[in-house]
Design an enzyme around this catalytic site. Structure first.
Site, short mmCIF file in Angstrom:
data_model
loop_
_atom_site.label_atom_id
_atom_site.label_comp_id
_atom_site.label_asym_id
_atom_site.label_seq_id
_atom_site.Cartn_x
_atom_site.Cartn_y
_atom_site.Cartn_z
N GLU A 1 -21.78 9.86 -1.23
CA GLU A 1 -20.59 9.30 -0.59
C GLU A 1 -19.49 8.96 -1.59
OE1 GLU A 1 -21.07 5.54 1.25
OE2 GLU A 1 -22.66 4.88 -0.09
N LYS B 1 -27.36 32.03 -14.42
CA LYS B 1 -28.76 31.67 -14.71
C LYS B 1 -29.72 32.26 -13.69
CE LYS B 1 -27.56 27.41 -17.12
NZ LYS B 1 -26.13 27.73 -17.22
N ARG C 1 -34.22 23.16 -24.88
CA ARG C 1 -34.82 22.36 -23.81
C ARG C 1 -35.59 23.27 -22.86
NH1 ARG C 1 -29.64 19.32 -21.54
NH2 ARG C 1 -29.00 21.50 -21.45
#
Length: 618
Positions: free
Chosen positions: A320, A412, A542
């Site tokens: 929101e 990706k 990572r």
């Protein structure tokens, strides 16, 4: 009142100049004032007032009294010539109308001479103020102020120099230009010398104590801009840049537009050209839905779509706060009807209710989980949101008859090594399969990283720099494609106009950028020296990361489209039974609940998907 006084003064000056031109034409024609026949002098006294009135009337209708002559240029001079030509033509007509056959009011050559002298006198009077303003006001003023060097002696550099001289006067001392064109070296432009090429910048900064370098090369390639900025960073001078050509109104440059160098300038990408008519045809007057409307791409989609006057703009997001921000921004447009919808795309019934009530005709599906490491730690959530959520929205678009559905995908998704990328590839498959049986045109648009998006590397680097470092890079050789958010969204909207159904559009991302170079550039742009003021630390890749991203699989290949920055991938074969079985499972609540189940789920669709063992733990 001042305006009418100015017009009156100009008319008086013009009347004097017109009469001087009339008399001087006779003097030249008869080789001196004493040689003019008496009858021509009398004719001149009689008709000069009438001729003057004719000329002034022509000047008025040609708009010569409604122009700002301090900015006079070739266009104004052409208007002067047109008005004088008309005045002479009417004057000749009047002369022949009043004189008996066989006689002339003035010699024919006198009219030609009058035309030439009027252009010289009236045109000269107009341009003289421009010349005085540009050169006379600052003539012989002491060369004080901040020493400035302008890189680029082309049209943009000249305009920058003019604007600086006008607006800053003695506060700025433009020492010279630098330009790589060897033919310009040693030449003077506006009285300012071209001192050399980019290799001379360091020497010139030292020699003239330059405090500011302005890059006025808006059309230069990113590689060239990066090289010049690297040279400039080796000096103590402050670096400013003129925005790229897509930021400028053609032919206009303002000093206020010269700003600090930003990362976007180093990309040096061509401005995006879009088919405005084609976009208007499928957006204007339509009910348009944007999912993920509070995100970086979604909010920019809302901004740009608002320019095409949709009938209603539905902005859907489950956050929101983000949705509130874009709603408040677009509320300023009284002609735009916007509907903020706090909904979750995983809630099938809520999505169906949105389509049932609002009946969107065009859907841009930007809602997705996009953060690679987080999805490695929470793989089942990527399937729920990126696959099932996409299916929920796509199925509703089909059921309620939307005309177009555009999925925002990612590079990706190609040969994915991450759960996020693999989930987006499966989402592409789902909408391609649905397109085969639906009246709705389902398409996907793939592109790479966008500068400044939430969760991207750029905000992270900026935060680390503001904290004094270190800046963390996962691998020295890692490269990524980058484009700005506005240009990515422009191309997405354009691709929607080109969609015929089932395509996977691929955006031209330009040249890949090394993340290490990006980190160094950002440190330099922040006023620091990499390795000295701010350290760069290599932390290791990572989970789910690749050294480089791809935009196409080996099987897909690529075809050109009518837009030079948009390509379309050749479709792969789809496993219809597997997709239908999976959708049936979604309806029954069958979803992966663990890392192993998620990997098994993805490998059904992408057998070549490589499972990464070093998953992130909580």
């Amino acid at each position: 009142m001042e305006r009418y006084t100015r017009i009156g003064a100009l008319m008086v000056i013009d009347a004097i100049l017109i009469n001087i031109a009339l008399y001087a034409s006779l003097v030249i024609r008869f080789d001196g004032p004493g040689q003019i026949p008496e009858k021509f002098i009398e004719a001149l006294y009689t008709f000069a007032p009438l001729f003057t009135l004719v000329f002034l009337t022509c000047f008025y209708f040609f708009g010569l009294y409604n122009r700002v002559w301090r900015y006079a240029s070739i266009g104004e001079l052409l208007s002067v010539m047109g008005a004088i030509t008309m005045g002479v033509t009417i004057s000749i007509s009047i002369a022949y109308f009043f004189m008996p056959a066989g006689e002339v009011l003035l010699p024919r050559s006198a009219y030609i001479l009058t035309w030439m002298l009027c252009i010289l006198l009236v045109g000269g009077s107009r341009l003289s103020w421009r010349l005085f303003r540009d050169y006379g006001i600052n003539y012989n003023k002491p060369k004080g102020g901040k020493p400035v060097l302008i890189v680029g002696a082309g049209s943009s550099g000249v305009l920058v120099a003019k604007e600086m001289m006008r607006h800053y006067e003695s506060a700025v001392n433009i020492v010279g230009f630098v330009d790589d064109d060897p033919q310009k070296k040693g030449l003077q432009i506006l009285g300012i010398k071209v001192l050399g090429d980019r290799s001379h910048i360091k020497e010139l900064v030292t020699q003239f104590c330059i405090q500011e370098i302005v890059l006025a090369i808006p059309s230069a390639e990113g590689k060239v801009v990066r090289e010049i900025i690297d040279i400039c960073h080796e000096t103590e001078a402050e670096i400013k840049i003129l925005p790229g050509m897509y930021d400028l109104i053609e032919g206009n440059v303002k000093v206020s537009e010269i700003r600090e160098v930003q990362l976007e300038d180093l990309l040096g990408r061509d401005p995006v050209k879009v088919d405005l008519e084609g976009i208007s045809q499928y957006v204007q007057g339509q009910v348009v839905l944007v999912t993920g409307a509070g995100g970086s791409i979604g909010s920019e989609l809302c901004r740009q779509l608002a320019n095409f006057t949709p009938k209603r703009l539905l902005m859907l997001d489950n956050c929101e706060n983000n949705l509130y921000s874009i709603e408040m921004e677009l509320r300023n447009d009284p002609h735009l009807k916007i509907y903020p919808l706090v909904k979750d795309i995983r809630d099938k019934s809520a999505i169906e209710q949105v389509f049932k009530i609002h009946k969107p005709e065009v859907v841009f599906h930007a809602a997705a989980h996009k953060h690679v490491p987080l999805m490695e730690a929470n793989p089942e959530e990527a399937i729920k949101n990126n696959v099932m959520g996409t299916h929920n929205v796509a199925q509703a678009a089909d059921t309620f008859g939307a005309s177009k559905f555009v999925l925002i995908s990612t590079d990706k998704a190609v040969n994915p090594t991450s759960v996020m990328g693999a989930s987006k590839r499966v989402a592409e498959m789902f909408i391609q399969q649905l397109d085969k049986t639906s009246e709705t045109n389902f398409v996907a648009v793939r592109f790479g990283n966008v500068l400044g998006s939430k969760g991207s590397v750029i905000p992270l680097f900026k935060k680390q720099i503001s904290q004094g470092g270190p800046v963390t890079v996962t691998h020295e050789k890692m490269v990524r494609y980058f484009m700005t958010i506005p240009e990515a969204v422009q191309l997405v909207i354009q691709a929607g106009a080109m969609a015929r159904g089932g395509e996977v559009f691929v955006l031209d991302m330009g040249d890949p950028v090394k993340i290490m170079d990006l980190a160094k550039s950002l440190i330099k742009l922040s006023g620091f020296e990499p390795g000295e003021d701010i350290e760069i630390v290599v932390t290791g890749m990572r989970p789910g990361e690749k050294l480089y991203e791809e935009l196409l699989t080996a099987e897909e290949g690529v075809n050109a489209t009518t837009h030079k920055r948009i390509f379309v991938a050749k479709p792969n074969e789809l496993d219809r039974e597997l997709i239908e079985e999976t959708i049936f499972g979604f309806h029954k609540g069958v979803l992966p609940k663990s890392q192993s189940e998620t990997e098994a789920f993805l490998k059904q669709f992408i057998p070549e998907y490589k499972v990464v063992e070093n998953k992130m733990t909580g």
